[in-house]
Write a protein that holds these residues in place. Structure first.
Motif, PDB file in Angstrom:
ATOM      1  N   THR A  33       5.360  12.570   7.812  1.00  0.00           N
ATOM      2  CA  THR A  33       6.506  11.758   8.224  1.00  0.00           C
ATOM      3  C   THR A  33       6.974  10.837   7.114  1.00  0.00           C
ATOM      4  OG1 THR A  33       5.072  10.041   9.142  1.00  0.00           O
ATOM      5  CG2 THR A  33       5.829  11.771  10.643  1.00  0.00           C
ATOM      6  N   GLY A  34       6.186  10.679   6.040  1.00  0.00           N
ATOM      7  CA  GLY A  34       6.591   9.865   4.891  1.00  0.00           C
ATOM      8  C   GLY A  34       6.538   8.376   5.148  1.00  0.00           C
ATOM      9  N   GLN A  35       5.734   7.921   6.082  1.00  0.00           N
ATOM     10  CA  GLN A  35       5.607   6.483   6.314  1.00  0.00           C
ATOM     11  C   GLN A  35       4.966   5.829   5.107  1.00  0.00           C
ATOM     12  OE1 GLN A  35       3.370   6.040   9.897  1.00  0.00           O
ATOM     13  NE2 GLN A  35       5.093   6.539  11.224  1.00  0.00           N
ATOM     14  N   ARG A  36       5.538   4.729   4.686  1.00  0.00           N
ATOM     15  CA  ARG A  36       5.040   4.048   3.498  1.00  0.00           C
ATOM     16  C   ARG A  36       3.709   3.340   3.788  1.00  0.00           C
ATOM     17  NH1 ARG A  36       6.553   1.909  -1.502  1.00  0.00           N
ATOM     18  NH2 ARG A  36       5.661  -0.148  -1.862  1.00  0.00           N
ATOM     19  N   ASN A  37       3.664   2.508   4.784  1.00  0.00           N
ATOM     20  CA  ASN A  37       2.461   1.784   5.140  1.00  0.00           C
ATOM     21  C   ASN A  37       2.393   1.624   6.649  1.00  0.00           C
ATOM     22  OD1 ASN A  37       0.229   0.202   5.413  1.00  0.00           O
ATOM     23  ND2 ASN A  37       0.932  -1.458   4.106  1.00  0.00           N
ATOM     24  N   TYR A  46       0.852  -1.189   0.000  1.00  0.00           N
ATOM     25  CA  TYR A  46       0.000   0.000   0.000  1.00  0.00           C
ATOM     26  C   TYR A  46       0.891   1.244   0.000  1.00  0.00           C
ATOM     27  CZ  TYR A  46      -3.347   3.426   1.917  1.00  0.00           C
ATOM     28  OH  TYR A  46      -4.143   4.523   2.137  1.00  0.00           O
ATOM     29  N   ALA A  47       0.882   1.983  -1.093  1.00  0.00           N
ATOM     30  CA  ALA A  47       1.682   3.203  -1.215  1.00  0.00           C
ATOM     31  C   ALA A  47       0.823   4.265  -1.904  1.00  0.00           C
ATOM     32  CB  ALA A  47       2.947   2.937  -2.001  1.00  0.00           C
ATOM     33  N   PRO A  48      -0.134   4.838  -1.186  1.00  0.00           N
ATOM     34  CA  PRO A  48      -1.060   5.773  -1.826  1.00  0.00           C
ATOM     35  C   PRO A  48      -0.445   7.167  -1.987  1.00  0.00           C
ATOM     36  CG  PRO A  48      -1.554   5.658   0.475  1.00  0.00           C
ATOM     37  CD  PRO A  48      -0.433   4.665   0.219  1.00  0.00           C
ATOM     38  N   THR A  49      -1.111   7.952  -2.805  1.00  0.00           N
ATOM     39  CA  THR A  49      -0.772   9.369  -2.856  1.00  0.00           C
ATOM     40  C   THR A  49      -1.251  10.001  -1.552  1.00  0.00           C
ATOM     41  OG1 THR A  49      -2.883   9.953  -3.846  1.00  0.00           O
ATOM     42  CG2 THR A  49      -1.087   9.376  -5.359  1.00  0.00           C
ATOM     43  N   PRO A  50      -0.749  11.169  -1.190  1.00  0.00           N
ATOM     44  CA  PRO A  50      -1.229  11.797   0.053  1.00  0.00           C
ATOM     45  C   PRO A  50      -2.745  12.025   0.067  1.00  0.00           C
ATOM     46  CG  PRO A  50       0.793  12.850  -0.660  1.00  0.00           C
ATOM     47  CD  PRO A  50       0.399  11.893  -1.750  1.00  0.00           C
ATOM     48  N   GLU A  51      -3.311  12.393  -1.072  1.00  0.00           N
ATOM     49  CA  GLU A  51      -4.768  12.621  -1.120  1.00  0.00           C
ATOM     50  C   GLU A  51      -5.536  11.315  -0.934  1.00  0.00           C
ATOM     51  OE1 GLU A  51      -2.673  13.596  -3.665  1.00  0.00           O
ATOM     52  OE2 GLU A  51      -2.496  15.691  -3.032  1.00  0.00           O
ATOM     53  N   GLN A  52      -5.034  10.238  -1.560  1.00  0.00           N
ATOM     54  CA  GLN A  52      -5.695   8.938  -1.422  1.00  0.00           C
ATOM     55  C   GLN A  52      -5.600   8.427   0.008  1.00  0.00           C
ATOM     56  OE1 GLN A  52      -7.562   7.333  -3.726  1.00  0.00           O
ATOM     57  NE2 GLN A  52      -8.099   5.914  -2.096  1.00  0.00           N
ATOM     58  N   ARG A  53      -4.460   8.665   0.664  1.00  0.00           N
ATOM     59  CA  ARG A  53      -4.307   8.237   2.058  1.00  0.00           C
ATOM     60  C   ARG A  53      -5.324   8.951   2.944  1.00  0.00           C
ATOM     61  NH1 ARG A  53       0.830   6.644   4.912  1.00  0.00           N
ATOM     62  NH2 ARG A  53       1.666   7.041   2.860  1.00  0.00           N
ATOM     63  N   VAL A  54      -5.502  10.256   2.738  1.00  0.00           N
ATOM     64  CA  VAL A  54      -6.473  11.011   3.533  1.00  0.00           C
ATOM     65  C   VAL A  54      -7.880  10.458   3.311  1.00  0.00           C
ATOM     66  CG1 VAL A  54      -7.580  13.266   3.815  1.00  0.00           C
ATOM     67  CG2 VAL A  54      -5.097  13.106   3.687  1.00  0.00           C
TER      68      VAL A  54
END
Length: 153
Positions: free
Chosen positions: A146-150, A55-63
């Motif tokens: 923080t740039g956490q991947r998953n 799981y490596a979403p874009t910042p918008e997808q993560r939100v």
């Protein structure tokens, strides 16, 4: 016959008493009104990709993913809290009424807690969904910074 009449009249009495507050006068309360939409947990599905190892979403997808998950879990936990609160609150109201009117004890002891549980489940579920979404968006923004991947794996 009398029990059947009381059992049939109880839901009507509950509905009539709740509609009477629609035109209540403002009392000057200092508590701000809450305008929270009613959430249906089935309308906010969690993205299953959130739990995949890659799981490596874009910042918008993560939100968006976190917000959906927060709404869903918040509505479930809030709804459960509402059911418990409603049953206890409705039971504490129903027991003295049932003691005063033993001929109607059955419908009162079942109907009042059930009505309170339903009302509180919707209200607390809506508040829980709103709060869960807000907290999840904050968490997603922190993970984006923080740039956490998953963070879920």
């Amino acid at each position: 016959m009398r029990r059947a009449i009381v059992a049939a009249a109880l839901p009507i009495a509950i509905a009539a008493s709740s509609t009477g507050t629609a035109h209540a006068q403002e009392t000057g309360s200092t508590i701000p009104p809450t305008n929270v939409p009613v959430w249906n947990p089935l309308e906010s599905p969690i993205n299953p990709a959130m739990f995949a190892p890659d799981y490596a979403p874009t910042p918008e997808q993560r939100v968006e993913d976190y917000e959906n998950a927060g709404q869903w879990y918040g509505s479930l936990s809030g709804g459960l809290s509402g059911v418990i609160t409603g049953v206890l609150g409705g039971g504490s109201l129903a027991v003295p009424i049932a003691v005063a009117a033993p001929w109607a004890a059955g419908p009162i002891l079942v109907g009042v807690p059930a009505a309170f549980a339903g009302m509180y489940a919707v209200y607390y579920g809506s508040l829980g969904a709103d709060q869960g979404a807000q907290m999840s968006v904050d968490t997603a923004n922190q993970h984006n910074v923080t740039g956490q991947r998953n963070p879920l794996s």
